[in-house]
Motif scaffolding. Structure first.
Motif, short mmCIF file in Angstrom:
data_model
loop_
_atom_site.label_atom_id
_atom_site.label_comp_id
_atom_site.label_asym_id
_atom_site.label_seq_id
_atom_site.Cartn_x
_atom_site.Cartn_y
_atom_site.Cartn_z
N PHE A 232 0.80 -1.17 -0.05
CA PHE A 232 0.02 0.03 0.06
C PHE A 232 0.79 1.25 0.07
O PHE A 232 0.29 2.38 -0.21
N ASN A 233 2.17 1.16 0.22
CA ASN A 233 2.77 2.32 0.20
C ASN A 233 3.68 2.31 -1.14
O ASN A 233 4.73 3.19 -1.37
N SER A 234 3.01 1.72 -2.17
CA SER A 234 3.60 2.21 -3.39
C SER A 234 3.26 3.28 -4.05
O SER A 234 2.58 4.37 -3.36
N ASP A 235 3.77 3.79 -5.31
CA ASP A 235 3.31 4.75 -5.92
C ASP A 235 1.89 5.11 -6.04
O ASP A 235 1.25 6.28 -5.96
N GLU A 236 1.16 4.15 -6.27
CA GLU A 236 -0.35 4.24 -6.34
C GLU A 236 -1.07 4.68 -4.90
O GLU A 236 -1.81 5.28 -4.85
N GLY A 237 -0.53 3.80 -3.97
CA GLY A 237 -0.80 4.31 -2.56
C GLY A 237 -0.72 5.64 -2.08
O GLY A 237 -1.37 6.29 -1.37
N VAL A 238 0.63 6.12 -2.61
CA VAL A 238 0.80 7.50 -2.08
C VAL A 238 -0.01 8.27 -3.10
O VAL A 238 -0.41 9.30 -2.33
N ALA A 239 -0.34 8.09 -4.09
CA ALA A 239 -0.93 9.05 -5.05
C ALA A 239 -2.48 8.98 -4.50
O ALA A 239 -3.47 9.88 -4.36
N ALA A 240 -2.97 7.84 -4.12
CA ALA A 240 -4.05 7.92 -3.30
C ALA A 240 -4.30 8.65 -2.16
O ALA A 240 -5.47 9.47 -2.07
N LEU A 241 -3.47 8.49 -1.30
CA LEU A 241 -3.50 9.18 -0.04
C LEU A 241 -3.19 10.70 -0.25
O LEU A 241 -3.77 11.65 0.19
N GLY A 242 -2.20 10.94 -1.38
CA GLY A 242 -2.12 12.43 -1.49
C GLY A 242 -3.40 13.02 -2.11
O GLY A 242 -3.66 14.04 -1.67
N LEU A 243 -4.17 12.26 -3.02
CA LEU A 243 -5.35 12.90 -3.71
C LEU A 243 -6.41 13.13 -2.22
O LEU A 243 -6.80 14.37 -2.30
N MET A 244 -6.35 12.19 -1.33
CA MET A 244 -7.42 12.31 -0.45
C MET A 244 -6.76 13.94 0.51
O MET A 244 -7.63 14.70 1.05
N ALA A 245 -5.49 13.84 0.78
CA ALA A 245 -4.92 15.05 1.52
C ALA A 245 -5.10 16.45 0.72
O ALA A 245 -5.46 17.31 1.43
N ASP A 246 -4.91 16.16 -0.68
CA ASP A 246 -5.24 17.46 -1.52
C ASP A 246 -6.77 17.73 -1.25
O ASP A 246 -6.95 19.07 -1.32
N LEU A 247 -7.59 16.98 -1.47
CA LEU A 247 -9.14 17.32 -1.26
C LEU A 247 -9.09 18.23 -0.18
O LEU A 247 -10.03 18.90 -0.06
N VAL A 248 -8.60 17.76 1.32
CA VAL A 248 -8.84 18.49 2.25
C VAL A 248 -8.20 19.66 2.30
O VAL A 248 -8.58 21.07 2.42
N ASN A 249 -6.78 19.76 2.01
CA ASN A 249 -5.78 20.65 2.48
C ASN A 249 -5.61 21.77 1.09
O ASN A 249 -5.16 23.08 1.26
N LYS A 250 -5.77 21.13 -0.10
CA LYS A 250 -5.31 22.16 -1.35
C LYS A 250 -6.72 22.68 -1.83
O LYS A 250 -6.99 23.76 -2.21
N TYR A 251 -7.63 21.49 -2.20
CA TYR A 251 -8.90 22.00 -2.93
C TYR A 251 -9.88 22.31 -1.81
O TYR A 251 -10.91 22.90 -2.29
N GLU A 252 -9.54 21.89 -0.64
CA GLU A 252 -10.53 22.38 0.48
C GLU A 252 -12.00 22.15 0.31
O GLU A 252 -13.06 22.95 0.24
N VAL A 253 -12.44 20.83 -0.30
CA VAL A 253 -13.56 20.55 -0.40
C VAL A 253 -14.42 19.69 0.74
O VAL A 253 -15.45 19.35 0.73
N GLU A 254 -13.45 19.64 1.74
CA GLU A 254 -14.01 19.05 3.20
C GLU A 254 -12.90 19.51 4.27
O GLU A 254 -11.96 19.70 4.03
N ASP A 255 -13.55 19.90 5.39
CA ASP A 255 -12.71 19.90 6.62
C ASP A 255 -12.67 18.77 7.64
O ASP A 255 -13.62 18.40 7.56
#
Length: 426
Positions: A232-255
């Motif tokens: 799960f710490n593959s490039d795909e895993g990092v991308a998935a968790l990165g998207l989740m973090a970005d949705l909160v912190n970069k795109y701010e679609v959920e707090d």
């Protein structure tokens, strides 16, 4: 003699599962010759509605066919199931029939607690005639069959189409890029910046399951093929968790904290979220809370480089040391037969595991369950190594740490992978 008899008993189990309905005797078992007192440990019939279904409807049907068998039921919840099973193993008083979750079979099969149905004649190929491949494999360990599925829990994307249409979209997202775009367009904040509606909700369900759904949509896997190393710490895993973090912190679609697993009403039902990851029982929840939103709820598979859909569920097993294996086998067959499984799924709003139940009135009347069954071929499960129950609790803190910005997604997953690898190697 016991092994020989058991081989004969289980040899036709796969065919019996597909052919027999609740209330019908299996052709290779003579009900008059099956007898004994057996115990059933179950986490899916707890509470009054479940107990009424089991004791007033299902078990009387079972007794009608097997009048010389007595079933003593031990009710529990999934929250207490692991402790119950562990205590039973330590004491040597293992229930004859145990219902347990996807991801649990590995641990108890590895400890020798479960009867190896595969060695007794129940083949993987026979089960795959009645279930999708991934679901059959959830009941296997080390290449052998230890469990038969009864019901599934699935997680997939859900969109409020009335909200999306107001924003100019006539269908749910078909890619990560569209998910981000629509989530931003449907997020609502007040003049002071406080969140009033999340564009994409990931926090009203368990953080581990939310991550797994996104991981699968990235084309990633939890473990390598033989479940000896985390993947799960593959490039795909990092991308998935990165998207989740970005949705909160970069795109701010959920707090953080805007929704939680303790919410009484799901934010997709009361309009506090435009899209999100949800359990299939959201349909049943909406039916009870606000029937008017049902037409606006649209399920979708989260699509990245792969199709992201998660499934858990409940499977039936038999104790390796059962003193009445014929009676235990008869009860396992009964509980996983079409009519009994359908009744249990309908009572809980869950997804039947048997492919043939796709055409049932219950499935056809519940659009989320129907959607789940139609897409089970892309659904993936959690679990893998026999240590899964030891490590699964470490996932949510790791995911939450990344969402809070305490660690980068790569750091969070690498640290988690180290913990998991230590457990596997122990």
């Amino acid at each position: 003699m016991r092994r020989t008899a058991s081989v004969a008993m289980v040899a036709l189990l796969g065919l019996g599962l597909a052919a027999c309905s609740a209330g019908e005797a299996d052709a290779d078992l003579n009900p008059d010759e099956v007898s004994g007192e057996i115990s059933l440990l179950t986490p899916i019939f707890e509470g009054s509605p479940g107990q009424d279904l089991l004791e007033d409807e299902l078990l009387p049907q079972f007794y009608e066919e097997y009048p010389n068998v007595t079933v003593n039921v031990d009710y529990t919840t999934y929250g207490n199931l692991n402790e119950k099973l562990t205590t039973a193993v330590v004491s040597g008083l293992v229930p004859d029939v145990m219902l347990m979750g996807v991801g649990w079979i590995e641990a108890f099969a590895d400890k020798g607690v479960l009867a190896d149905l595969g060695e007794l004649g129940l083949s993987e190929d026979e089960l795959k005639e009645s279930y999708t491949d991934e679901i059959v494999e959830a009941g296997m360990w080390d290449g052998n069959v230890y469990a038969v599925p009864i019901m599934l829990d699935t997680r997939f994307g859900v969109a409020r189409m009335d909200i999306l249409k107001e924003a100019g979209y006539d269908s749910p997202p078909s890619s990560w890029e569209e998910l981000i775009e629509i989530a931003e367009a449907t997020t609502v904040r007040s003049d002071n910046g406080s969140l009033e509606r999340a564009g994409f909700d990931m926090m009203s369900l368990d953080a581990r399951q939310a991550f797994e759904t996104m991981l699968f949509s990235a084309g990633g896997a939890l473990f390598n093929e033989d479940a000896t190393e985390p993947a799960f710490n593959s490039d795909e895993g990092v991308a998935a968790l990165g998207l989740m973090a970005d949705l909160v912190n970069k795109y701010e679609v959920e707090d953080i904290g805007f929704t939680s697993t303790d919410d009484i009403v799901n934010p997709l039902i009361n309009g506090r979220a435009a899209m999100g990851i949800a359990h299939n029982n959201l349909w049943t929840q909406a039916l009870e809370a606000d029937e008017s939103v049902l037409d606006d709820l649209e399920p979708f598979v989260i699509q990245g480089d792969a199709s992201g859909m998660f499934f858990g569920g409940t499977l039936a097993t038999v104790a390796n040391n059962s003193k009445n294996p014929q009676a235990a086998r008869a009860l396992l067959e009964f509980l996983s037969s079409p009519d009994a499984a359908l009744a249990a799924n309908e009572q809980r709003g869950n997804v039947p595991a048997l492919t043939e139940l796709l055409d049932s009135d219950y499935v056809q009347s519940n659009r989320f369950v129907q959607f789940a069954m139609e897409n089970l071929d892309v659904a993936q499960r959690e679990g893998g190594p026999s240590q899964w129950l030891e490590v699964r609790g470490d996932f949510a803190p790791a995911v939450q740490g990344a969402l809070l910005g305490q660690k980068t997604p790569e750091e969070a997953l690498d640290d988690l992978a180290a913990l998991v690898q230590t457990a596997i190697d122990r």
